[in-house]
Design a protein around this motif. Structure first.
Motif, short mmCIF file in Angstrom:
data_model
loop_
_atom_site.label_atom_id
_atom_site.label_comp_id
_atom_site.label_asym_id
_atom_site.label_seq_id
_atom_site.Cartn_x
_atom_site.Cartn_y
_atom_site.Cartn_z
N LYS A 171 18.51 62.78 58.59
CA LYS A 171 18.06 62.08 59.76
C LYS A 171 18.60 60.63 60.35
CE LYS A 171 16.60 65.18 61.72
NZ LYS A 171 16.21 66.86 60.94
N LYS A 172 18.41 60.64 58.85
CA LYS A 172 18.85 58.61 58.60
C LYS A 172 20.37 58.37 58.93
CE LYS A 172 14.66 56.33 57.93
NZ LYS A 172 14.25 55.08 58.44
N GLY A 173 21.23 59.51 58.75
CA GLY A 173 22.60 59.22 59.72
C GLY A 173 23.34 59.33 58.46
N LYS A 174 22.66 60.20 56.79
CA LYS A 174 24.27 60.26 56.12
C LYS A 174 23.83 61.34 55.90
CE LYS A 174 21.73 56.26 54.45
NZ LYS A 174 22.93 55.09 54.26
N LYS A 175 25.84 61.55 56.02
CA LYS A 175 26.29 62.71 55.97
C LYS A 175 27.28 63.06 54.77
CE LYS A 175 25.85 62.34 60.83
NZ LYS A 175 25.11 63.06 61.41
N ASN A 176 27.46 62.45 53.99
CA ASN A 176 28.23 63.03 52.62
C ASN A 176 27.06 62.37 51.25
OD1 ASN A 176 31.09 62.92 54.05
ND2 ASN A 176 30.12 61.47 54.12
N ILE A 177 26.80 63.83 51.30
CA ILE A 177 25.06 63.92 50.55
C ILE A 177 25.21 64.26 48.89
CG2 ILE A 177 22.67 64.27 50.37
CD1 ILE A 177 22.52 63.78 53.24
N LEU A 178 25.21 63.96 47.82
CA LEU A 178 25.40 64.47 47.20
C LEU A 178 23.96 64.58 46.27
CD1 LEU A 178 27.66 61.56 44.40
CD2 LEU A 178 28.26 63.50 45.53
N CYS A 179 24.20 65.85 45.39
CA CYS A 179 22.84 66.59 45.12
C CYS A 179 22.79 66.15 43.32
CB CYS A 179 22.41 68.11 45.29
SG CYS A 179 21.75 69.25 45.24
N ALA A 180 21.96 65.88 42.26
CA ALA A 180 22.05 65.76 41.19
C ALA A 180 20.68 66.52 40.60
CB ALA A 180 21.31 64.64 40.83
N LEU A 229 32.85 58.34 38.23
CA LEU A 229 33.49 59.78 39.54
C LEU A 229 34.18 58.29 40.71
CD1 LEU A 229 33.12 61.96 40.99
CD2 LEU A 229 31.20 60.63 42.69
N CYS A 230 35.44 58.21 40.67
CA CYS A 230 36.55 57.85 41.35
C CYS A 230 36.22 57.60 42.89
CB CYS A 230 37.90 57.76 41.27
SG CYS A 230 38.11 58.90 41.43
N CYS A 231 35.88 58.22 43.44
CA CYS A 231 35.59 58.72 44.67
C CYS A 231 34.26 58.55 45.18
CB CYS A 231 35.70 59.82 45.02
SG CYS A 231 35.55 61.32 44.83
N LEU A 232 33.36 58.16 44.69
CA LEU A 232 31.77 58.15 44.85
C LEU A 232 31.35 56.97 46.82
CD1 LEU A 232 29.17 58.40 44.27
CD2 LEU A 232 29.43 55.41 42.85
N LYS A 233 32.78 56.23 46.52
CA LYS A 233 32.32 55.45 47.82
C LYS A 233 32.34 56.07 48.99
CE LYS A 233 33.09 50.89 45.71
NZ LYS A 233 34.55 49.77 45.61
N LYS A 234 32.72 57.98 48.37
CA LYS A 234 33.66 58.07 50.24
C LYS A 234 32.01 59.41 50.15
CE LYS A 234 34.50 63.18 49.01
NZ LYS A 234 35.54 63.78 48.41
N TYR A 235 30.55 58.56 49.25
CA TYR A 235 29.29 59.59 49.84
C TYR A 235 28.95 58.42 50.28
CZ TYR A 235 31.32 62.83 47.04
OH TYR A 235 32.28 64.56 46.85
N ASP A 236 27.65 58.66 50.53
CA ASP A 236 26.33 57.65 51.35
C ASP A 236 25.19 58.34 50.62
OD1 ASP A 236 26.11 60.07 52.77
OD2 ASP A 236 26.54 58.90 54.49
N ALA A 237 25.16 59.04 49.84
CA ALA A 237 23.38 59.62 49.42
C ALA A 237 23.65 60.76 48.46
CB ALA A 237 22.74 59.91 50.63
N ILE A 238 22.41 59.89 48.11
CA ILE A 238 22.35 60.95 46.76
C ILE A 238 21.12 61.43 46.73
CG2 ILE A 238 22.11 60.05 44.76
CD1 ILE A 238 23.29 61.93 43.13
N ALA A 239 20.36 63.03 46.12
CA ALA A 239 19.60 63.38 46.14
C ALA A 239 18.99 63.81 44.68
CB ALA A 239 18.89 64.77 47.33
N CYS A 240 18.04 63.36 43.87
CA CYS A 240 18.52 63.44 42.66
C CYS A 240 16.90 64.23 41.59
CB CYS A 240 18.43 62.38 42.20
SG CYS A 240 19.25 60.92 42.39
N SER A 241 16.94 64.84 41.74
CA SER A 241 15.93 65.63 41.33
C SER A 241 14.63 65.33 39.75
CB SER A 241 16.59 68.07 40.12
OG SER A 241 15.46 68.21 40.07
N SER A 242 15.11 64.08 39.93
CA SER A 242 13.98 62.84 38.97
C SER A 242 14.08 61.61 39.17
CB SER A 242 14.18 63.50 37.58
OG SER A 242 14.73 63.13 37.07
N ASP A 243 13.13 61.28 39.29
CA ASP A 243 13.18 60.09 39.82
C ASP A 243 13.72 58.65 38.32
OD1 ASP A 243 11.41 59.95 41.99
OD2 ASP A 243 9.83 59.65 40.46
#
Length: 327
Positions: A171-180, A229-243
């Motif tokens: 909803k904040k406009g992020k489209k390429n989201i990683l998940c950790a 991760l050489c292509c990290l810049k193509k992502y715009d967010a990451i949701a992590c499973s811990s702080d």
């Protein structure tokens, strides 16, 4: 036939208090004792003597099994357990497993040996092969729920919680989201991954397995993986499973010259103290850590005090999304 719970409700006290009256405990005031005895008489309640024999050789100790004490998340859970145990005349025995199901199984044998009265398993990894002969009345699961271990449990809806945080990013406009996430053999981690998948798909985005990063809950492993991760810049967010994972993600983003949150947003999970103090402060899912421990302990103690009234309880507590500077 009236039960101990009926007596407790009529007298306006807890099940544990009724049990103390039945066992002539000195911890009950005379006024409370008379209220309970009156309720027993009015209801025609007859104690289950066989069930009361279950309480022989009590240690008044509760075993608390954790994967580690290094994660600050468990400090609040344990505090809830300990405070509740102490109020009810119990102590706790704290043990860690480093996520070894074999070690967890060894600790659980303390119940059979009557060195502890019962156990709370708080996120420690367990396996079905080690749990065949356990008396599940004496065990409560907290934070996690392994379905093959048929016990009461207290947790949150991990799938929904992770869905909420990923949906927020979208909803904040992020489209390429990683998940950790951590080890998917742990039920909550699998559920969080499914929440990530569901949020993407319901918002018209494609789930890709290669966008799921598996690592430990600390910050260093995710930091190294993202930094390399050489292509990290193509992502715009990451949701992590811990702080702590989120800390690693923020540090990696900064090391690669990405601005957080403008170019790369980061979210965590748990809402430990560090999430508020770190710079930038971390958007995270707040778990009711103290309440999880408190309720798990009370369920176990009520069962230990009145085993004849045992009822398996399934408690899902609410979570809350805390929006801060990192997203």
């Amino acid at each position: 036939m009236p039960t101990v719970k009926d007596v407790a409700q009529r007298a306006g006290v807890s099940v544990a208090t009724v049990s103390r009256v039945l066992n002539n405990s000195e911890k009950v005031s005379e006024q409370t004792r008379q209220k309970v005895l009156k309720a027993i008489e009015e209801l025609g309640f007859k104690p289950n003597l066989l069930a009361r024999n279950f309480r022989k050789d009590k240690s008044n100790l509760i075993l608390v099994i954790l994967p580690t004490i290094a994660n600050a998340y468990f400090a609040r859970v344990v505090k809830g357990i300990e405070d509740t145990a102490r109020k009810n005349g119990y102590g706790i025995l704290l043990c860690t497993t480093q996520n070894s199901p074999e070690i967890a199984a060894e600790y659980l044998k303390l119940i059979e040996k009557k060195q502890v009265d019962g156990a709370i398993i708080a996120s420690a990894k367990i396996e079905i092969d080690f749990c065949k002969d356990l008396d599940t009345r004496r065990i409560v699961q907290a934070c996690e729920f392994y379905p093959f271990l048929d016990t009461s449990f207290v947790t949150i809806d991990h799938k929904r919680a992770f869905y909420d945080v990923v949906d927020y990013l979208i909803k904040k406009g992020k489209k390429n989201i990683l998940c950790a996430i951590g080890n998917e053999d742990i039920p909550s981690e699998f559920e969080r991954k499914e929440g990530y998948r569901k949020a993407l798909e319901e918002n018209g985005l494609q789930f890709r397995e290669e966008n799921v990063i598996r690592c430990s809950y600390g910050w260093t492993e995710l930091y190294e993986k993202l930094k390399n991760l050489c292509c990290l810049k193509k992502y715009d967010a990451i949701a992590c499973s811990s702080d702590l994972m989120a800390v690693g993600a923020i540090k990696a983003a900064k090391a690669l010259g990405l601005k957080v949150p403008d170019e790369f947003s980061v979210t965590g999970f748990d809402n430990i103290m560090m999430s508020r103090l770190y710079e930038p402060s971390i958007t995270t899912v707040a778990q009711p850590m103290y309440s999880i421990g408190e309720k798990a302990a009370q369920i176990l103690i009520d069962t230990l005090e009145s085993p004849g009234a045992f009822e398996k309880q399934k408690i899902i507590l609410p979570h809350e999304l805390k929006t801060r500077e990192s997203a």
